[in-house]
Write a protein that holds these residues in place. Structure first.
Motif, PDB file in Angstrom:
ATOM      1  N   LEU A 190       0.832  -1.195   0.000  1.00 31.17           N
ATOM      2  CA  LEU A 190       0.000   0.000   0.000  1.00 31.17           C
ATOM      3  C   LEU A 190       0.873   1.254   0.000  1.00 31.17           C
ATOM      4  O   LEU A 190       1.563   1.533   0.991  1.00 31.17           O
ATOM      5  CB  LEU A 190      -0.924   0.034   1.229  1.00 31.17           C
ATOM      6  N   SER A 191       0.895   1.981  -1.098  1.00 32.17           N
ATOM      7  CA  SER A 191       1.529   3.309  -1.174  1.00 32.17           C
ATOM      8  C   SER A 191       2.946   3.331  -0.615  1.00 32.17           C
ATOM      9  O   SER A 191       3.313   4.210   0.168  1.00 32.17           O
ATOM     10  CB  SER A 191       0.668   4.341  -0.430  1.00 32.17           C
ATOM     11  N   GLY A 192       3.754   2.371  -1.011  1.00 33.70           N
ATOM     12  CA  GLY A 192       5.142   2.372  -0.578  1.00 33.70           C
ATOM     13  C   GLY A 192       5.385   1.692   0.755  1.00 33.70           C
ATOM     14  O   GLY A 192       6.501   1.746   1.288  1.00 33.70           O
ATOM     15  N   TRP A 193       4.369   1.065   1.305  1.00 37.74           N
ATOM     16  CA  TRP A 193       4.494   0.349   2.568  1.00 37.74           C
ATOM     17  C   TRP A 193       4.046  -1.091   2.389  1.00 37.74           C
ATOM     18  O   TRP A 193       3.201  -1.389   1.548  1.00 37.74           O
ATOM     19  CB  TRP A 193       3.620   0.985   3.650  1.00 37.74           C
ATOM     20  N   GLN A 194       4.622  -1.965   3.192  1.00 31.65           N
ATOM     21  CA  GLN A 194       4.092  -3.315   3.312  1.00 31.65           C
ATOM     22  C   GLN A 194       3.342  -3.395   4.627  1.00 31.65           C
ATOM     23  O   GLN A 194       3.827  -2.963   5.676  1.00 31.65           O
ATOM     24  CB  GLN A 194       5.205  -4.365   3.281  1.00 31.65           C
ATOM     25  N   LEU A 195       2.139  -3.930   4.572  1.00 32.41           N
ATOM     26  CA  LEU A 195       1.287  -4.064   5.741  1.00 32.41           C
ATOM     27  C   LEU A 195       0.928  -5.524   5.933  1.00 32.41           C
ATOM     28  O   LEU A 195       0.352  -6.143   5.043  1.00 32.41           O
ATOM     29  CB  LEU A 195       0.012  -3.227   5.566  1.00 32.41           C
ATOM     30  N   TRP A 196       1.300  -6.051   7.090  1.00 32.97           N
ATOM     31  CA  TRP A 196       0.911  -7.421   7.448  1.00 32.97           C
ATOM     32  C   TRP A 196      -0.276  -7.364   8.388  1.00 32.97           C
ATOM     33  O   TRP A 196      -0.267  -6.622   9.378  1.00 32.97           O
ATOM     34  CB  TRP A 196       2.075  -8.148   8.122  1.00 32.97           C
ATOM     35  N   LEU A 197      -1.328  -8.097   8.078  1.00 31.80           N
ATOM     36  CA  LEU A 197      -2.551  -8.101   8.868  1.00 31.80           C
ATOM     37  C   LEU A 197      -2.942  -9.511   9.246  1.00 31.80           C
ATOM     38  O   LEU A 197      -2.859 -10.436   8.444  1.00 31.80           O
ATOM     39  CB  LEU A 197      -3.708  -7.489   8.068  1.00 31.80           C
ATOM     40  N   LYS A 198      -3.390  -9.650  10.485  1.00 33.35           N
ATOM     41  CA  LYS A 198      -3.985 -10.917  10.917  1.00 33.35           C
ATOM     42  C   LYS A 198      -5.290 -10.630  11.630  1.00 33.35           C
ATOM     43  O   LYS A 198      -5.324  -9.808  12.550  1.00 33.35           O
ATOM     44  CB  LYS A 198      -3.068 -11.684  11.850  1.00 33.35           C
TER      45      LYS A 198
END
Length: 498
Positions: free
Chosen positions: A31-39
């Motif tokens: 997302l927009s230059g970021w990595q987001l890990w979600l659980k």
């Protein structure tokens, strides 16, 4: 249901390898230059917490409890709010009324907004129920749980010396016992961006700030009415759901009040009294359960279960303070024993700090509110209100006393309405008596801590080999476990499924 998350710039290397240990436990988004890990800890799908608008992606972490009230407010700005998702409602409110409107949101939540040119904005809830941390290790990490960063590789944390952690508890609410990390303050809006050389730039502001207030000496009948009204509304928000409601009931005033008011909302409340093989408060809990007609159960836990609960509190709620770990131990035992049943757990936790339960009868009224504020402030860095222990076992946990509106009222309430020559929590007791909510012997029962009535304090002390009141030693033990758990060097017996 609460989500666990980790965000980090995708320009950092070796980022993909760092997040690999988390890959099988959740989902990674770019997302927009970021990595987001979600659980997700529950049934909610990730697509239900995303809202994309004007080149920005908004992600809601957590579960505001008064979302329908907020929806009604948002319809003043646009009819679109009638069918909007929870995250979209918060976006509408901020655009229409400004950031201060976020102080009306109750319950645990974090909003992540990923914007153009790698900008990330993080909004934390007003009371710190959903913790968010920043860590500067091999790269910049922003995470709800420190342990998830520890899984991504050794050496990310620079832990403080034990003596510096145990020395005192006068800490800022951004404190962590890790020199290269801090907790984002409750009620904050923090933006993260990068300069021309790729160095991070952080700007933070507060949309709400709680502080010790000038005592308001209103009429006692007005104070009783406000107490009853605010607490009833808070309990309705968490009880008026399809999910089942379970309440840990000690038979003390706080949990009994919550039980009585919840039972006015619905007839299917389940209550659970927690005891050990050493002592319990079952008699008082049964009195309350019979009075308000709940489906009641007494649960007795052995020493090993209590110690496992303390270790799980350290691990899941990321607690490094001995007293907080001890208090949370029995609640973790309850979560574990009810695993698989789902629903919400509603507690009376936090009442003592608002209405004077931690004071001694006869305390100087002029000093009472200052002492209560000191202890309220302390909870902002201890982690004791964190959701993750309950989430691990499939529950949402809610504390109706811990809402911005009720806290704001209690902080300003004149101290003589909280403590007298021979009594504490005076206003709560008068409120319960006036509204005939509980038997008289419960209304005026002497205050006993949750960790004392079931002898959890003695069991924890015996395990460490110290006196029950030696909380410096208990914090040393807790902090040692915390360091091992956050570094992924150890885990409690039940901690295989992080």
């Amino acid at each position: 249901m609460t989500f666990s998350f980790v965000a980090t710039p995708n320009a950092a290397r070796p980022l993909t390898a760092s997040l690999a240990p988390l890959q099988s436990r959740g989902e990674i988004l770019e997302l927009s230059g970021w990595q987001l890990w979600l659980k997700s800890w529950g049934r909610t799908r990730i697509t239900e917490i995303l809202h994309v608008e004007n080149s920005r992606t908004h992600v809601l972490i957590g579960a505001p409890t008064n979302i329908e009230e907020l929806r009604s407010l948002a319809t003043l700005a646009t009819a679109e709010a009638l069918s909007a998702s929870s995250v979209h409602i918060l976006v509408i409110l901020r655009e229409a009324f400004g950031d201060a409107v976020l102080s009306l949101v109750e319950g645990p939540f974090t909003v992540l907004t990923f914007g153009p040119r790698g900008k990330l904005t993080v909004v934390t809830d007003a009371l710190g129920l959903q913790p968010v941390h920043t860590v500067r290790g091999r790269c910049l990490w922003i995470s709800s749980e420190l342990k998830n960063i520890g899984l991504c590789g050794p050496g990310e944390f620079k832990f403080m010396l034990e003596e510096d952690v145990v020395a005192h508890d006068n800490r800022p609410d951004s404190f962590l016992p890790i020199s290269n990390a801090e907790r984002i303050r409750p009620g904050s809006i923090c933006s993260f961006s990068f300069d021309g050389r790729g160095h991070s730039v952080v700007n933070c502001s507060q949309y709400v700030t709680f502080r010790l207030a000038i005592p308001q000496r209103i009429k006692r009948e007005q104070a009783r009415l406000a107490t009853y009204s605010l607490l009833s509304a808070s309990i309705r928000n968490v009880a008026d759901v399809k999910d089942s409601i379970s309440i840990p009931l000690s038979g003390g005033l706080d949990s009994s009040l919550v039980t009585a008011l919840a039972a006015q909302c619905r007839a299917d409340i389940k209550t659970f009294a927690i005891g050990t093989e050493v002592s319990n408060e079952f008699e008082f809990a049964q009195t309350v359960a019979h009075h308000v007609r709940t489906a009641h159960h007494d649960l007795t836990f052995g020493d090993d279960a209590i110690l496992q609960g303390a270790h799980e509190a350290i691990f899941y709620n990321e607690i490094f303070d001995g007293l907080s770990a001890e208090i949370q131990a029995s609640l973790l035992c309850l979560y574990r024993s009810l695993e698989g049943t789902g629903g919400r757990i509603v507690t009376g936790y936090g009442s003592d700090l608002l209405f004077g339960g931690v004071l001694r009868p006869g305390s100087a009224p002029n000093d009472a509110n200052a002492e209560l504020w000191r202890q309220i402030y302390r909870t902002r860095w201890t982690g004791e209100f964190s959701q993750f222990g309950a989430n691990r076992y499939g529950f949402e946990v809610h504390h109706p006393f811990w809402t911005p509106r009720l806290m704001g009222f209690a902080l300003s309430l004149a101290p003589e309405m909280k403590v007298s020559v021979d009594e504490v929590k005076v206003m709560l007791r008068e409120c319960a008596a006036e509204n005939a909510l509980l038997p008289e012997e419960i209304v005026w029962r002497r205050k006993i801590g949750i960790h004392e009535g079931s002898s959890v304090n003695s069991i924890f002390a015996s395990h460490i080999g110290v006196a029950p009141g030696d909380y410096a030693a208990k914090t040393r033990y807790t902090y040692a476990k915390f360091r091992a758990y956050m570094s992924a060097e150890d885990a409690p017996d039940a901690g295989d499924n992080v």
